[in-house]
Design a protein around this motif. Structure first.
Motif, PDB file in Angstrom:
ATOM      1  N   ASN A 155       0.829  -1.211   0.000  1.00  0.00           N
ATOM      2  CA  ASN A 155       0.000   0.000   0.000  1.00  0.00           C
ATOM      3  C   ASN A 155       0.858   1.254   0.000  1.00  0.00           C
ATOM      4  O   ASN A 155       0.613   2.207  -0.753  1.00  0.00           O
ATOM      5  CB  ASN A 155      -0.909   0.016   1.225  1.00  0.00           C
ATOM      6  N   ALA A 156       1.870   1.286   0.869  1.00  0.00           N
ATOM      7  CA  ALA A 156       2.720   2.468   1.005  1.00  0.00           C
ATOM      8  C   ALA A 156       3.477   2.759  -0.278  1.00  0.00           C
ATOM      9  O   ALA A 156       3.608   3.924  -0.694  1.00  0.00           O
ATOM     10  CB  ALA A 156       3.689   2.278   2.174  1.00  0.00           C
ATOM     11  N   ASN A 157       3.972   1.724  -0.945  1.00  0.00           N
ATOM     12  CA  ASN A 157       4.777   1.940  -2.143  1.00  0.00           C
ATOM     13  C   ASN A 157       3.934   2.123  -3.393  1.00  0.00           C
ATOM     14  O   ASN A 157       4.402   2.727  -4.362  1.00  0.00           O
ATOM     15  CB  ASN A 157       5.767   0.781  -2.302  1.00  0.00           C
ATOM     16  N   LEU A 158       2.706   1.637  -3.385  1.00  0.00           N
ATOM     17  CA  LEU A 158       1.786   1.996  -4.459  1.00  0.00           C
ATOM     18  C   LEU A 158       1.455   3.489  -4.393  1.00  0.00           C
ATOM     19  O   LEU A 158       1.380   4.172  -5.420  1.00  0.00           O
ATOM     20  CB  LEU A 158       0.501   1.178  -4.355  1.00  0.00           C
ATOM     21  N   ALA A 159       1.273   3.998  -3.180  1.00  0.00           N
ATOM     22  CA  ALA A 159       0.909   5.405  -3.005  1.00  0.00           C
ATOM     23  C   ALA A 159       2.028   6.343  -3.404  1.00  0.00           C
ATOM     24  O   ALA A 159       1.764   7.467  -3.847  1.00  0.00           O
ATOM     25  CB  ALA A 159       0.502   5.665  -1.554  1.00  0.00           C
ATOM     26  N   THR A 160       3.270   5.919  -3.257  1.00  0.00           N
ATOM     27  CA  THR A 160       4.418   6.790  -3.556  1.00  0.00           C
ATOM     28  C   THR A 160       5.078   6.467  -4.886  1.00  0.00           C
ATOM     29  O   THR A 160       6.108   7.055  -5.218  1.00  0.00           O
ATOM     30  CB  THR A 160       5.457   6.689  -2.430  1.00  0.00           C
ATOM     31  N   GLY A 161       4.504   5.540  -5.667  1.00  0.00           N
ATOM     32  CA  GLY A 161       5.007   5.292  -7.016  1.00  0.00           C
ATOM     33  C   GLY A 161       6.163   4.334  -7.132  1.00  0.00           C
ATOM     34  O   GLY A 161       6.737   4.197  -8.216  1.00  0.00           O
ATOM     35  N   TYR A 162       6.520   3.654  -6.039  1.00  0.00           N
ATOM     36  CA  TYR A 162       7.624   2.701  -6.109  1.00  0.00           C
ATOM     37  C   TYR A 162       7.144   1.294  -6.489  1.00  0.00           C
ATOM     38  O   TYR A 162       7.964   0.439  -6.815  1.00  0.00           O
ATOM     39  CB  TYR A 162       8.346   2.627  -4.764  1.00  0.00           C
ATOM     40  N   ALA A 163       5.856   1.041  -6.420  1.00  0.00           N
ATOM     41  CA  ALA A 163       5.302  -0.277  -6.745  1.00  0.00           C
ATOM     42  C   ALA A 163       4.148  -0.105  -7.714  1.00  0.00           C
ATOM     43  O   ALA A 163       3.581   0.980  -7.849  1.00  0.00           O
ATOM     44  CB  ALA A 163       4.833  -1.001  -5.478  1.00  0.00           C
ATOM     45  N   GLU A 164       3.815  -1.189  -8.400  1.00  0.00           N
ATOM     46  CA  GLU A 164       2.698  -1.177  -9.324  1.00  0.00           C
ATOM     47  C   GLU A 164       2.085  -2.558  -9.403  1.00  0.00           C
ATOM     48  O   GLU A 164       2.722  -3.562  -9.048  1.00  0.00           O
ATOM     49  CB  GLU A 164       3.142  -0.724 -10.719  1.00  0.00           C
ATOM     50  N   SER A 165       0.843  -2.596  -9.858  1.00  0.00           N
ATOM     51  CA  SER A 165       0.165  -3.872 -10.069  1.00  0.00           C
ATOM     52  C   SER A 165       0.675  -4.487 -11.348  1.00  0.00           C
ATOM     53  O   SER A 165       0.814  -3.808 -12.369  1.00  0.00           O
ATOM     54  CB  SER A 165      -1.348  -3.653 -10.139  1.00  0.00           C
ATOM     55  N   ALA A 166       0.976  -5.776 -11.310  1.00  0.00           N
ATOM     56  CA  ALA A 166       1.462  -6.493 -12.490  1.00  0.00           C
ATOM     57  C   ALA A 166       0.316  -7.338 -13.015  1.00  0.00           C
ATOM     58  O   ALA A 166       0.106  -8.463 -12.567  1.00  0.00           O
ATOM     59  CB  ALA A 166       2.667  -7.360 -12.131  1.00  0.00           C
ATOM     60  N   ARG A 167      -0.435  -6.780 -13.920  1.00  0.00           N
ATOM     61  CA  ARG A 167      -1.594  -7.487 -14.448  1.00  0.00           C
ATOM     62  C   ARG A 167      -1.134  -8.527 -15.455  1.00  0.00           C
ATOM     63  O   ARG A 167      -0.369  -8.223 -16.373  1.00  0.00           O
ATOM     64  CB  ARG A 167      -2.572  -6.518 -15.105  1.00  0.00           C
TER      65      ARG A 167
END
Length: 364
Positions: A328-340
């Motif tokens: 959650n934290a890294n999705l919010a700050t742009g360091y993570a993403e969903s890999a569809r």
């Protein structure tokens, strides 16, 4: 190509400690770095707490070198900071962050191909094949289409915008909302001062994207509980702001507060809008906090490729609730993403043998 690291501006004992920590950290992060002598390295570590460290920084900074400051306090003049006492864990986080940022830097864009002018319509075409070129002056040459001119049709009226189609910035937000929502782009319009009870003072400047407050984040967890009204934020005068900011400490990136807000918002579950069974990946190495040592293990597992929350938890040895909060934290700050994942390709039915005499002969 391996990155190079140099060490200068420190005594022999400290240099030996830095070299030992670097050797272990480099092995842990894939041996992407090479230790070289002198100041001619890509990145140079200096002891900012020593007598000669600041002078070394002035010399290297003037020469355009990237400097890593070994120090026990927060300093802003060096490009990167290595906490003191030095440890292999902190060194590994720093090396991975630098390498990840370099890998994520986009390559220079290739120069656009020379435009080819569209062929002029032939004067010898029959009238039935007359062509029309739409908006040649507004479209690039590659997008100009020659097509038969259709019959004129009345323009369709634009549909009325619905509340669901309205952009997020124009939607009305509730007057009382959590601090994490106030920290979003449209939350605060001015510099504010926030203090809850006997907690620490927070000075938040949304226009500059910085805040002033304690160096550790865990004491701020109570600020993200419950909701706040606009009246809960004070607006200090410029002189009072500067005075209190200087007393509190150096400015910190606002993304650090946003990271904490997202970390606490899910309470061990992925935030709404994210697939609990989906896979996630890190786009680059995040800035892990020393207060959350397990995050280094989670990040290491996620850097290996897309994985579900359960898979990351198993690979890192960390509970799924903590992994979900980290995502959650890294999705919010742009360091993570969903890999569809792409849908599976349809299976090709087996080929039937050809009939007839020659088919039976080939099938023997």
């Amino acid at each position: 190509m391996a990155l190079t690291l140099g060490i200068t501006g420190m005594d022999r004992g400290t240099e030996a400690e830095v070299q030992a920590a670097f050797k272990a950290a480099n092995a842990e992060t894939g041996n992407k770095w090479t230790l070289v002598a002198g100041d001619g390295a890509d990145y140079v570590v200096i002891d900012m707490d020593s007598l000669y460290g600041p002078m070394s920084w002035l010399r290297l900074h003037a020469a355009g070198c990237k400097v890593i400051g070994l120090t026990s306090v927060d300093r802003n003049q060096t490009d990167f900071r290595l906490p003191r006492p030095v440890s292999a864990n902190d060194f590994a986080v720093l090396l991975s962050e630098i390498a990840g940022d370099l890998a994520a830097t986009p390559a220079p864009a290739a120069p656009p191909a020379a435009s080819t002018p569209a062929p002029a319509p032939s004067d010898h075409l029959p009238p039935a094949h007359a062509v029309r070129v739409d908006h040649v002056e507004d479209a690039p040459a590659a997008s100009v289409v020659l097509a038969p001119a259709p019959a004129e049709a009345p323009a369709a009226a634009a549909p009325e915008p619905t509340p669901e189609a309205a952009p997020a910035a124009t939607r009305e937000l509730p007057p009382d909302r959590p601090l994490a929502m106030w920290l979003e782009a449209s939350g605060l319009e001015r510099r504010v001062r926030l203090q809850r009870g006997a907690g620490p003072v927070l000075l938040i400047d949304p226009r500059s994207g910085v805040w002033h407050g304690p160096a550790t984040l865990k004491p701020l967890a109570a600020y993200f509980e419950g909701t706040l009204l606009r009246e809960d934020f004070a607006t200090p005068e410029a002189a009072a702001w500067e005075s209190e900011a200087a007393a509190i400490g150096a400015a910190q990136p606002l993304a650090r507060l946003q990271w904490l807000g997202a970390l606490l918002a899910g309470h061990g579950a992925l935030l709404p809008g994210n697939d609990p069974d989906g896979k996630f990946r890190l786009t680059k190495w995040p800035q892990t906090e020393r207060e959350y040592p397990k995050h280094f293990r989670i990040a290491t597992a996620m850097m290996k490729g897309p994985a579900t929350i359960a898979e990351v938890a198993e690979a890192s040895g960390v509970a799924q609730e903590e992994v979900a909060d980290f995502v959650n934290a890294n999705l919010a700050t742009g360091y993570a993403e969903s890999a569809r994942q792409a849908p599976p390709e349809p299976e090709t039915p087996p080929q039937k043998p050809a009939g007839g005499l020659f088919g039976r002969m080939r099938g023997r």
